[in-house]
Design an enzyme around this catalytic site. Structure first.
Site, PDB file in Angstrom:
ATOM      1  N   VAL A   7      37.675  32.380  29.679  1.00 35.14           N
ATOM      2  CA  VAL A   7      36.826  33.529  29.384  1.00 35.14           C
ATOM      3  C   VAL A   7      37.217  34.681  30.295  1.00 35.14           C
ATOM      4  O   VAL A   7      36.948  34.663  31.505  1.00 35.14           O
ATOM      5  CB  VAL A   7      35.339  33.179  29.564  1.00 35.14           C
ATOM      6  CG1 VAL A   7      34.462  34.401  29.261  1.00 35.14           C
ATOM      7  CG2 VAL A   7      34.944  32.012  28.674  1.00 35.14           C
ATOM      8  N   GLY A   8      37.878  35.688  29.714  1.00 33.26           N
ATOM      9  CA  GLY A   8      38.258  36.865  30.455  1.00 33.26           C
ATOM     10  C   GLY A   8      37.355  38.039  30.145  1.00 33.26           C
ATOM     11  O   GLY A   8      36.459  37.946  29.296  1.00 33.26           O
ATOM     12  N   ASN A   9      37.593  39.151  30.797  1.00 38.03           N
ATOM     13  CA  ASN A   9      36.769  40.330  30.555  1.00 38.03           C
ATOM     14  C   ASN A   9      36.973  40.905  29.154  1.00 38.03           C
ATOM     15  O   ASN A   9      36.062  41.518  28.603  1.00 38.03           O
ATOM     16  CB  ASN A   9      37.089  41.407  31.597  1.00 38.03           C
ATOM     17  CG  ASN A   9      36.589  41.035  32.974  1.00 38.03           C
ATOM     18  OD1 ASN A   9      35.398  40.910  33.198  1.00 38.03           O
ATOM     19  ND2 ASN A   9      37.514  40.839  33.904  1.00 38.03           N
ATOM     20  N   THR A  10      38.157  40.708  28.585  1.00 44.61           N
ATOM     21  CA  THR A  10      38.461  41.264  27.274  1.00 44.61           C
ATOM     22  C   THR A  10      38.442  40.221  26.176  1.00 44.61           C
ATOM     23  O   THR A  10      37.917  40.471  25.080  1.00 44.61           O
ATOM     24  CB  THR A  10      39.841  41.955  27.298  1.00 44.61           C
ATOM     25  OG1 THR A  10      39.830  42.968  28.320  1.00 44.61           O
ATOM     26  CG2 THR A  10      40.164  42.601  25.956  1.00 44.61           C
ATOM     27  N   GLY A 105      38.542  34.545  41.799  1.00 46.82           N
ATOM     28  CA  GLY A 105      38.297  34.282  40.387  1.00 46.82           C
ATOM     29  C   GLY A 105      38.787  32.906  39.978  1.00 46.82           C
ATOM     30  O   GLY A 105      39.882  32.478  40.365  1.00 46.82           O
ATOM     31  N   ASP A 107      39.919  31.867  37.208  1.00 47.60           N
ATOM     32  CA  ASP A 107      41.168  31.898  36.455  1.00 47.60           C
ATOM     33  C   ASP A 107      42.368  32.006  37.388  1.00 47.60           C
ATOM     34  O   ASP A 107      43.430  31.430  37.131  1.00 47.60           O
ATOM     35  CB  ASP A 107      41.150  33.047  35.443  1.00 47.60           C
ATOM     36  CG  ASP A 107      40.878  34.404  36.087  1.00 47.60           C
ATOM     37  OD1 ASP A 107      40.291  34.464  37.181  1.00 47.60           O
ATOM     38  OD2 ASP A 107      41.247  35.433  35.471  1.00 47.60           O
ATOM     39  N   ARG A 108      42.219  32.732  38.487  1.00 46.85           N
ATOM     40  CA  ARG A 108      43.316  32.865  39.450  1.00 46.85           C
ATOM     41  C   ARG A 108      43.636  31.513  40.088  1.00 46.85           C
ATOM     42  O   ARG A 108      44.807  31.156  40.248  1.00 46.85           O
ATOM     43  CB  ARG A 108      42.949  33.880  40.531  1.00 46.85           C
ATOM     44  CG  ARG A 108      42.761  35.310  40.030  1.00 46.85           C
ATOM     45  CD  ARG A 108      42.400  36.245  41.175  1.00 46.85           C
ATOM     46  NE  ARG A 108      43.488  36.274  42.155  1.00 46.85           N
ATOM     47  CZ  ARG A 108      43.347  36.765  43.387  1.00 46.85           C
ATOM     48  NH1 ARG A 108      42.180  37.240  43.793  1.00 46.85           N
ATOM     49  NH2 ARG A 108      44.377  36.769  44.219  1.00 46.85           N
ATOM     50  N   THR A 130      43.279  42.450  31.642  1.00 47.61           N
ATOM     51  CA  THR A 130      42.494  43.657  31.873  1.00 47.61           C
ATOM     52  C   THR A 130      42.754  44.190  33.279  1.00 47.61           C
ATOM     53  O   THR A 130      42.931  45.388  33.492  1.00 47.61           O
ATOM     54  CB  THR A 130      40.996  43.360  31.691  1.00 47.61           C
ATOM     55  OG1 THR A 130      40.797  42.776  30.403  1.00 47.61           O
ATOM     56  CG2 THR A 130      40.180  44.631  31.794  1.00 47.61           C
TER      57      THR A 130
END
Length: 265
Positions: A7-10, A105, A107-108, A130
């Site tokens: 789930v990313g910002n975009t 984060g 995801d990182r 993003t």
């Protein structure tokens, strides 16, 4: 069936995991206000495109930078009786040597894990999303930090939104640095300029890693823009892996899922 959710910002990207790797993936725009019920509906649509259904899913592994979506996924998993593993600094199976691990984060961290396991160490992951993030794995396999810059798309969008006369332009590498019209001048500044940002940060990080000895780092590109012609023009890249985060989630589940997954009642 196990699914991985990035789930990313975009965008939200879903991967179906079979045999410990991503068998197929689908994506859609992130909706931060989506309820658990709405999330359930969109996941079912994505799964049906792959010949499956949410009823087939018994496990979810999640990396999210959008807290409201994280909460919606948790509600969905609890209601449907699906086990859920949320990636974070407490369950990542690699050392994290930064000042505040909980603020990195998810995801990182997952990208760093995937890079170390799949491509070797030391490594530098450049995630072209993003935001553009640089995540560094040391020779001993520890995540040691990185850098965060505005994404390439953000820069172009900001120029168009915050100026009266500049248009919105496509992410096309211009043939020369000296633009001869407004569009090519903007593309030069955005793409060639951004290439310089990426190359300089990778160079500086590689030099710092070299102080500890060992091999030069592997450089891996991932993220939504990693499949563009611009990304393919970046020199010194060892791998372009748009599914790196999903593959890292599969690795996380394989290594710690049995121990850490939260079995829903």
């Amino acid at each position: 069936m196990l699914i991985a959710l990035d789930v990313g910002n975009t965008n939200v990207t879903m991967g179906i995991i079979r045999g410990g790797d991503v068998a197929s993936s689908r994506g859609t725009a992130t909706r931060p206000t989506a309820s658990a019920e709405e999330l359930e509906g969109f996941l079912d649509v994505l799964l049906r495109q792959e010949g499956a259904a949410l009823a087939d899913v018994d496990g979810i592994v999640l990396a999210s930078v959008v807290p409201s979506v994280t909460a919606a996924v948790s509600d969905l998993a609890e209601r449907r009786g699906i086990s859920l593993l949320v990636a974070d600094s407490t369950n990542l199976p690699m050392p994290i040597r930064v000042d505040e691990p909980a603020q990195v984060g998810d995801d990182r961290l997952v990208n760093a894990l995937a890079a170390a396991r799949l491509y070797g160490k030391p490594a530098i992951v450049v995630d072209l999303g993003t935001a553009t993030t640089f995540d560094v794995v040391a020779s001993d396999g520890a995540f040691i930090g990185g850098a965060i810059a505005p994404g390439l798309g953000l820069g172009i969008d900001a120029l168009a939104a915050r100026t009266a006369l500049l248009p919105r332009v496509g992410l096309v590498m211009p043939p020369r640095a000296i633009g001869r019209d407004t569009v090519s001048a903007m593309q030069s500044g955005a793409l060639i300029g951004y290439l310089g940002l990426v190359l300089e940060l990778v160079r500086a990080m590689s030099a710092e890693l070299a102080l500890d000895g060992g091999d030069p780092p592997k450089v891996i590109l991932t993220g939504g823009l990693s499949n563009t012609e611009w990304a393919k023009a970046v020199p010194g890249v060892d791998a372009i892996d748009p599914l790196l985060t999903l593959r890292g989630l599969a690795i996380l589940h394989a290594e710690v899922g049995r121990r850490e997954s939260v079995a829903q009642p």
